[in-house]
Design a protein around this motif. Structure first.
Motif, short mmCIF file in Angstrom:
data_model
loop_
_atom_site.label_atom_id
_atom_site.label_comp_id
_atom_site.label_asym_id
_atom_site.label_seq_id
_atom_site.Cartn_x
_atom_site.Cartn_y
_atom_site.Cartn_z
N ALA A 1 0.83 -1.20 0.00
CA ALA A 1 0.00 0.00 0.00
C ALA A 1 0.87 1.26 0.00
O ALA A 1 0.60 2.21 -0.75
CB ALA A 1 -0.92 0.00 1.23
N TRP A 2 1.92 1.27 0.82
CA TRP A 2 2.80 2.44 0.86
C TRP A 2 3.72 2.49 -0.35
O TRP A 2 4.18 3.56 -0.74
CB TRP A 2 3.58 2.45 2.17
CG TRP A 2 2.70 2.89 3.29
CD1 TRP A 2 1.79 2.12 3.97
CD2 TRP A 2 2.58 4.21 3.83
NE1 TRP A 2 1.12 2.87 4.90
CE2 TRP A 2 1.58 4.15 4.85
CE3 TRP A 2 3.21 5.41 3.57
CZ2 TRP A 2 1.22 5.28 5.59
CZ3 TRP A 2 2.85 6.53 4.30
CH2 TRP A 2 1.87 6.45 5.30
N SER A 3 3.96 1.34 -0.95
CA SER A 3 4.68 1.32 -2.22
C SER A 3 3.86 2.03 -3.29
O SER A 3 4.37 2.86 -4.06
CB SER A 3 4.96 -0.12 -2.64
OG SER A 3 5.54 -0.18 -3.92
N MET A 4 2.55 1.74 -3.31
CA MET A 4 1.66 2.43 -4.24
C MET A 4 1.63 3.93 -3.96
O MET A 4 1.57 4.75 -4.88
CB MET A 4 0.24 1.86 -4.12
CG MET A 4 0.10 0.41 -4.53
SD MET A 4 0.31 0.18 -6.30
CE MET A 4 0.06 -1.58 -6.44
N LEU A 5 1.69 4.30 -2.67
CA LEU A 5 1.71 5.71 -2.33
C LEU A 5 2.96 6.39 -2.87
O LEU A 5 2.91 7.52 -3.38
CB LEU A 5 1.65 5.87 -0.81
CG LEU A 5 1.66 7.31 -0.27
CD1 LEU A 5 0.46 8.10 -0.79
CD2 LEU A 5 1.68 7.32 1.25
N SER A 6 4.10 5.72 -2.80
CA SER A 6 5.35 6.26 -3.35
C SER A 6 5.23 6.45 -4.86
O SER A 6 5.62 7.49 -5.40
CB SER A 6 6.52 5.32 -3.04
OG SER A 6 6.68 5.14 -1.67
N LEU A 7 4.69 5.43 -5.52
CA LEU A 7 4.50 5.52 -6.97
C LEU A 7 3.56 6.68 -7.32
O LEU A 7 3.82 7.47 -8.23
CB LEU A 7 3.92 4.21 -7.50
CG LEU A 7 4.82 2.97 -7.40
CD1 LEU A 7 4.00 1.71 -7.63
CD2 LEU A 7 5.96 3.05 -8.39
N GLY A 8 2.45 6.77 -6.59
CA GLY A 8 1.48 7.82 -6.87
C GLY A 8 2.01 9.21 -6.62
O GLY A 8 1.73 10.14 -7.39
N THR A 9 2.79 9.37 -5.56
CA THR A 9 3.38 10.68 -5.27
C THR A 9 4.34 11.10 -6.39
O THR A 9 4.37 12.27 -6.79
CB THR A 9 4.12 10.65 -3.93
OG1 THR A 9 3.22 10.21 -2.90
CG2 THR A 9 4.64 12.04 -3.56
N GLY A 10 5.10 10.14 -6.89
CA GLY A 10 5.99 10.43 -8.02
C GLY A 10 5.22 10.88 -9.24
O GLY A 10 5.64 11.82 -9.94
N MET A 11 4.08 10.24 -9.50
CA MET A 11 3.25 10.64 -10.65
C MET A 11 2.71 12.05 -10.47
O MET A 11 2.71 12.86 -11.40
CB MET A 11 2.08 9.66 -10.80
CG MET A 11 2.45 8.25 -11.16
SD MET A 11 0.95 7.26 -11.34
CE MET A 11 1.61 5.62 -11.16
N ILE A 12 2.20 12.34 -9.27
CA ILE A 12 1.59 13.64 -9.02
C ILE A 12 2.62 14.77 -9.17
O ILE A 12 2.34 15.81 -9.76
CB ILE A 12 0.97 13.67 -7.61
CG1 ILE A 12 -0.24 12.73 -7.54
CG2 ILE A 12 0.55 15.10 -7.23
CD1 ILE A 12 -0.79 12.53 -6.14
N CYS A 13 3.82 14.54 -8.66
CA CYS A 13 4.85 15.57 -8.73
C CYS A 13 5.41 15.74 -10.14
O CYS A 13 5.92 16.81 -10.50
CB CYS A 13 6.00 15.24 -7.78
SG CYS A 13 5.53 15.26 -6.03
N SER A 14 5.30 14.71 -10.94
CA SER A 14 5.96 14.69 -12.23
C SER A 14 5.51 15.82 -13.15
O SER A 14 6.33 16.59 -13.67
CB SER A 14 5.73 13.34 -12.91
OG SER A 14 6.33 13.30 -14.17
N GLY A 15 4.21 15.91 -13.39
CA GLY A 15 3.71 16.89 -14.35
C GLY A 15 4.06 18.33 -14.02
O GLY A 15 4.67 19.04 -14.84
N PRO A 16 3.71 18.81 -12.81
CA PRO A 16 3.98 20.23 -12.53
C PRO A 16 5.45 20.57 -12.45
O PRO A 16 5.87 21.64 -12.90
CB PRO A 16 3.28 20.45 -11.18
CG PRO A 16 3.16 19.10 -10.57
CD PRO A 16 2.96 18.17 -11.72
#
Length: 427
Positions: free
Chosen positions: A359-374
């Motif tokens: 679950a926290w692995s998914m959180l790490s992946l998701g945070t990377g995605m969110i930060c990527s674009g901006p």
């Protein structure tokens, strides 16, 4: 209790369908990026943020979804998630004429992707058990064909029906993910049934495990999981950076081709060939896990270093054929590494802590995605060129290699935690 072949087939197909549409969607944002900027009159970093937030929620929501799985069945959660994905895109088609409405629409889609992600991931792990790495790699390989096909389909719809019409059709297409929920067996965990737990059976080496989420009962949470498996932190850092690199590459590759002087119809080849390479990379990982080579450092570091070299070559290249070749090689490398990451999480922790760490692995992946674009969009705004974005991704790829080296070479389990899946307990 071992899962039957029929159960394995259903879970495998359900996971593959979800991957096909999600990965195809993620690779398609470059097709509609410029049109969306024009329609919303927003800046590149903010529009990119809306898309990367959509991607990020698909993984970052995992810790919250874990708690939902204690109340609702995985089947119900996946069904609702698939429905919300389509609703989000259709709302974007009719309502997203400004940035706020775009964000709301993309958040709906992201939540849909997010709540149908972790239930399928855990179901696959518990159904295939020791063969999880091979099964997950195969799911990623087959699902990745969506990266080749769906962007082409969206570009065809965009040219024929415009942005609004293409998004309506795209949302309807995404509703096919509902099939993933239909395929999941409607079995409940002990938490759903509220039955007493036989502690002796829980610690027995031959104890059957209920399906699908009994390991959530008392894993001690993420704090205890990190204490037992401290090198998971390096792994989380590697996942964060990799998703940052991968999402930026997928989102800005097509606009980068346009910046180099090609039409969007020609530049779509970069996305298609990159997606094909991504699929090949994920296919190679099947053999890595089948042969039990997933901890061999040279096999994991070489692809990310090769991607680093080809990011630099992309900046120096203007010929379309060479750009397509370089995109394919980068796709192979990025697909190889992300598929390894999704599957290696099962090797770096014991089964008892798997749900918390995943679950926290998914959180790490998701945070990377969110930060990527901006962040990548802000790098673009410095000089107004995508060359800077690809140079930035090159630097991040080098840092990622360091974190991967640490997660593999320093990997040591706590003496108090048993990796043996048959024992399935930590003291």
């Amino acid at each position: 209790m071992m899962a039957t072949t029929r159960e394995k087939t259903k879970v495998f197909v359900a996971s593959t369908i979800r991957h096909f549409f999600y990965l195809g969607c993620m690779q398609s944002f470059g097709v509609i990026l410029n049109d969306t900027i024009s329609q919303t009159r927003g800046s590149l970093p903010l529009v990119a943020l809306s898309f990367s937030a959509l991607n990020g929620l698909s993984s970052a929501a995992a810790p919250l979804v874990i708690h939902l799985m204690k109340v609702f069945s995985s089947r119900s959660i996946v069904l609702v998630g698939g429905f919300l994905v389509g609703v989000g895109f259709i709302c974007e088609a009719f309502l997203a004429n400004n940035l706020w409405k775009l964000f709301i629409s993309n958040i709906i889609t992201g939540i849909g992707f997010g709540i149908n992600n972790i239930p399928l991931y855990i179901a696959l792990a518990e159904t295939f058990q020791d063969s999880f790495g091979t099964a997950q790699s195969a799911v990623c390989f087959i699902g990745n064909f969506g990266m080749m096909l769906i962007p082409l389909l969206l570009e065809y719809w965009r040219e024929k029906y415009g942005l609004t019409g293409s998004l309506v059709l795209f949302g309807a297409l995404m509703w096919n993910q509902i099939v993933s929920g239909v395929l999941l067996e409607s079995k409940e965990s002990t938490e759903h049934r509220k039955e007493p737990i036989d502690e002796e059976a829980e610690t027995s080496s031959i104890a059957p495990r209920p399906y699908p989420s009994a390991s959530m009962e008392d894993s001690g949470g993420i704090y205890h999981a990190i204490i037992a498996h401290p090198t998971i932190l390096f792994f989380y850092a590697a996942q964060y950076i990799h998703m940052f690199v991968m999402v930026s590459w997928g989102m800005f590759l097509l606009p980068y081709g346009v910046e180099k002087g090609y039409t969007q119809g020609e530049a779509i080849l970069l996305t298609t060939i990159g997606g094909f390479g991504f699929s090949l990379g994920r296919g190679l990982v099947i053999f890595v896990f089948y042969l039990k080579w997933q901890s061999r450092l040279v096999l994991i570091i070489s692809p990310i270093l090769l991607a680093t070299v080809f990011f630099v070559l992309t900046v120096l290249t203007n010929d379309l054929i060479l750009l397509c070749f370089e995109s394919g090689i980068i796709g192979i490398c990025l697909g190889y590494i992300i598929s390894w990451m999704f599957s290696y999480g099962r090797d770096i922790t014991c089964l008892h802590h798997f749900n918390s760490t995943s679950a926290w692995s998914m959180l790490s992946l998701g945070t990377g995605m969110i930060c990527s674009g901006p962040l990548s969009g802000s790098v673009y705004n410095i000089r107004g060129t995508y060359d800077d974005v690809f140079i930035f991704l090159t630097i991040l790829a080098v840092v990622e290699a360091v974190t991967i080296i640490a997660s593999i070479s320093l990997n040591r389990r706590s003496p108090s935690c048993d990796y043996d899946d048959k024992l399935m307990s930590c003291s």
